[in-house]
Motif scaffolding. Structure first.
Motif, mmCIF file in Angstrom:
data_model
loop_
_atom_site.group_PDB
_atom_site.id
_atom_site.type_symbol
_atom_site.label_atom_id
_atom_site.label_comp_id
_atom_site.label_asym_id
_atom_site.label_seq_id
_atom_site.Cartn_x
_atom_site.Cartn_y
_atom_site.Cartn_z
ATOM 1 N N VAL A 1 68.394 39.487 0.810
ATOM 2 C CA VAL A 1 69.182 38.497 1.536
ATOM 3 C C VAL A 1 68.674 37.083 1.347
ATOM 4 O O VAL A 1 69.326 36.131 1.811
ATOM 5 C CB VAL A 1 69.250 38.822 3.042
ATOM 6 C CG1 VAL A 1 69.733 40.247 3.266
ATOM 7 C CG2 VAL A 1 67.895 38.604 3.709
ATOM 8 N N LEU B 1 78.523 36.897 1.741
ATOM 9 C CA LEU B 1 78.395 38.305 2.078
ATOM 10 C C LEU B 1 78.874 39.202 0.945
ATOM 11 O O LEU B 1 79.836 38.895 0.244
ATOM 12 C CB LEU B 1 79.172 38.615 3.355
ATOM 13 C CG LEU B 1 78.491 38.135 4.641
ATOM 14 C CD1 LEU B 1 79.471 38.135 5.795
ATOM 15 C CD2 LEU B 1 77.284 39.016 4.962
ATOM 16 N N LYS B 2 78.173 40.313 0.806
ATOM 17 C CA LYS B 2 78.465 41.315 -0.211
ATOM 18 C C LYS B 2 78.773 42.649 0.453
ATOM 19 O O LYS B 2 78.346 42.894 1.581
ATOM 20 C CB LYS B 2 77.259 41.484 -1.146
ATOM 21 C CG LYS B 2 76.773 40.213 -1.808
ATOM 22 C CD LYS B 2 75.508 40.485 -2.608
ATOM 23 C CE LYS B 2 75.003 39.230 -3.291
ATOM 24 N NZ LYS B 2 73.758 39.490 -4.050
ATOM 25 N N VAL C 1 78.523 45.165 11.109
ATOM 26 C CA VAL C 1 78.973 44.184 10.132
ATOM 27 C C VAL C 1 79.605 44.945 8.975
ATOM 28 O O VAL C 1 78.964 45.814 8.376
ATOM 29 C CB VAL C 1 77.818 43.301 9.629
ATOM 30 C CG1 VAL C 1 78.266 42.442 8.445
ATOM 31 C CG2 VAL C 1 77.291 42.429 10.757
ATOM 32 N N VAL D 1 81.737 44.357 5.381
ATOM 33 C CA VAL D 1 82.161 43.418 4.344
ATOM 34 C C VAL D 1 83.083 44.170 3.399
ATOM 35 O O VAL D 1 82.675 45.134 2.747
ATOM 36 C CB VAL D 1 80.968 42.823 3.586
ATOM 37 C CG1 VAL D 1 81.453 41.783 2.579
ATOM 38 C CG2 VAL D 1 79.980 42.204 4.562
ATOM 39 N N ASP E 1 76.009 44.472 2.181
ATOM 40 C CA ASP E 1 75.532 43.992 3.474
ATOM 41 C C ASP E 1 76.121 44.782 4.638
ATOM 42 O O ASP E 1 75.697 44.592 5.783
ATOM 43 C CB ASP E 1 75.865 42.512 3.658
ATOM 44 C CG ASP E 1 75.142 41.615 2.671
ATOM 45 O OD1 ASP E 1 73.944 41.867 2.401
ATOM 46 O OD2 ASP E 1 75.766 40.659 2.172
ATOM 47 N N THR E 2 77.093 45.630 4.368
ATOM 48 C CA THR E 2 77.716 46.432 5.410
ATOM 49 C C THR E 2 76.691 47.361 6.051
ATOM 50 O O THR E 2 76.041 48.152 5.363
ATOM 51 C CB THR E 2 78.876 47.249 4.838
ATOM 52 O OG1 THR E 2 79.901 46.363 4.378
ATOM 53 C CG2 THR E 2 79.463 48.177 5.899
ATOM 54 N N SER F 1 81.368 34.586 5.628
ATOM 55 C CA SER F 1 80.211 34.324 6.469
ATOM 56 C C SER F 1 80.390 34.906 7.860
ATOM 57 O O SER F 1 81.508 35.029 8.365
ATOM 58 C CB SER F 1 79.976 32.813 6.606
ATOM 59 O OG SER F 1 79.701 32.207 5.359
ATOM 60 N N ARG G 1 70.744 33.693 0.958
ATOM 61 C CA ARG G 1 72.072 33.881 1.527
ATOM 62 C C ARG G 1 72.062 33.870 3.050
ATOM 63 O O ARG G 1 73.004 33.391 3.667
ATOM 64 C CB ARG G 1 72.683 35.194 1.039
ATOM 65 C CG ARG G 1 72.850 35.273 -0.468
ATOM 66 C CD ARG G 1 73.644 36.511 -0.863
ATOM 67 N NE ARG G 1 72.963 37.752 -0.482
ATOM 68 C CZ ARG G 1 73.451 38.646 0.362
ATOM 69 N NH1 ARG G 1 74.643 38.462 0.919
ATOM 70 N NH2 ARG G 1 72.761 39.753 0.647
ATOM 71 N N PHE G 2 71.022 34.418 3.637
ATOM 72 C CA PHE G 2 70.903 34.493 5.087
ATOM 73 C C PHE G 2 69.883 33.476 5.573
ATOM 74 O O PHE G 2 68.900 33.180 4.880
ATOM 75 C CB PHE G 2 70.441 35.880 5.536
ATOM 76 C CG PHE G 2 71.445 36.982 5.318
ATOM 77 C CD1 PHE G 2 72.611 36.785 4.607
ATOM 78 C CD2 PHE G 2 71.193 38.241 5.848
ATOM 79 C CE1 PHE G 2 73.526 37.809 4.407
ATOM 80 C CE2 PHE G 2 72.091 39.276 5.664
ATOM 81 C CZ PHE G 2 73.260 39.063 4.946
ATOM 82 N N MET H 1 74.784 34.469 8.061
ATOM 83 C CA MET H 1 74.957 35.277 6.869
ATOM 84 C C MET H 1 76.072 34.671 6.028
ATOM 85 O O MET H 1 77.232 34.649 6.442
ATOM 86 C CB MET H 1 75.277 36.726 7.228
ATOM 87 C CG MET H 1 74.254 37.358 8.166
ATOM 88 S SD MET H 1 74.556 39.126 8.450
ATOM 89 C CE MET H 1 76.128 39.036 9.307
ATOM 90 N N ASN H 2 75.710 34.185 4.866
ATOM 91 C CA ASN H 2 76.658 33.592 3.939
ATOM 92 C C ASN H 2 76.731 34.423 2.664
ATOM 93 O O ASN H 2 75.863 35.250 2.391
ATOM 94 C CB ASN H 2 76.257 32.155 3.593
ATOM 95 C CG ASN H 2 76.254 31.236 4.787
ATOM 96 O OD1 ASN H 2 77.057 31.382 5.706
ATOM 97 N ND2 ASN H 2 75.351 30.254 4.776
#
Length: 122
Positions: free
Chosen positions: A63, A85-86, A118, A120, A89-90, A17, A66-67, A82-83
């Motif tokens: 998202v 994360l994949k 960000v 991930v 999501d980068t 997250s 998750r977000f 943001m939870n």
């Protein structure tokens, strides 16, 4: 003059997250709310989430669930929690101020922050 300032980006593990913050220096720059967009290298900028000052929210399908976007009206600030994360999501995440009110919450953004990275890891 800095209009929008993002913070909270960084490196996270898959499933982890992060919480992004964005503060608007002038309320008039984001009179109709704020939003988050993201852009990965070689990709088009895409809408992530938006919120009006009255609390209406919208999420991209990628998202949703998750977000979570939230706001602090007194501080002219929005957050993006943001939870789960994949790697996809980068991206560089941009805060945007909504200066033009349109029916579609994905549109009407006139002011942009500098972006926060960000990443991930997989």
């Amino acid at each position: 003059q800095v209009q929008l300032v993002e913070s909270g980006g960084g490196l996270a593990q898959v499933g982890g997250s992060l919480r992004l913050s964005c503060a608007a220096s002038e309320r008039t720059f984001s009179n109709y709310g704020m939003g988050w967009f993201r852009q990965a290298p070689g990709k088009e900028r895409e809408f992530v989430s938006a919120i009006t000052w009255s609390g209406t929210t919208l999420y991209a399908d990628s998202v949703k669930g998750r977000f979570t976007i939230s706001r602090d009206n007194a501080r002219n600030t929005v957050y993006l929690q943001m939870n789960s994360l994949k790697p996809e999501d980068t991206a560089v995440y941009y805060c945007a101020g909504r200066g033009t009110r349109l029916r579609d919450l994905r549109m009407g953004y006139d002011y942009w922050g500098q972006g926060t990275q960000v990443t991930v890891s997989s």
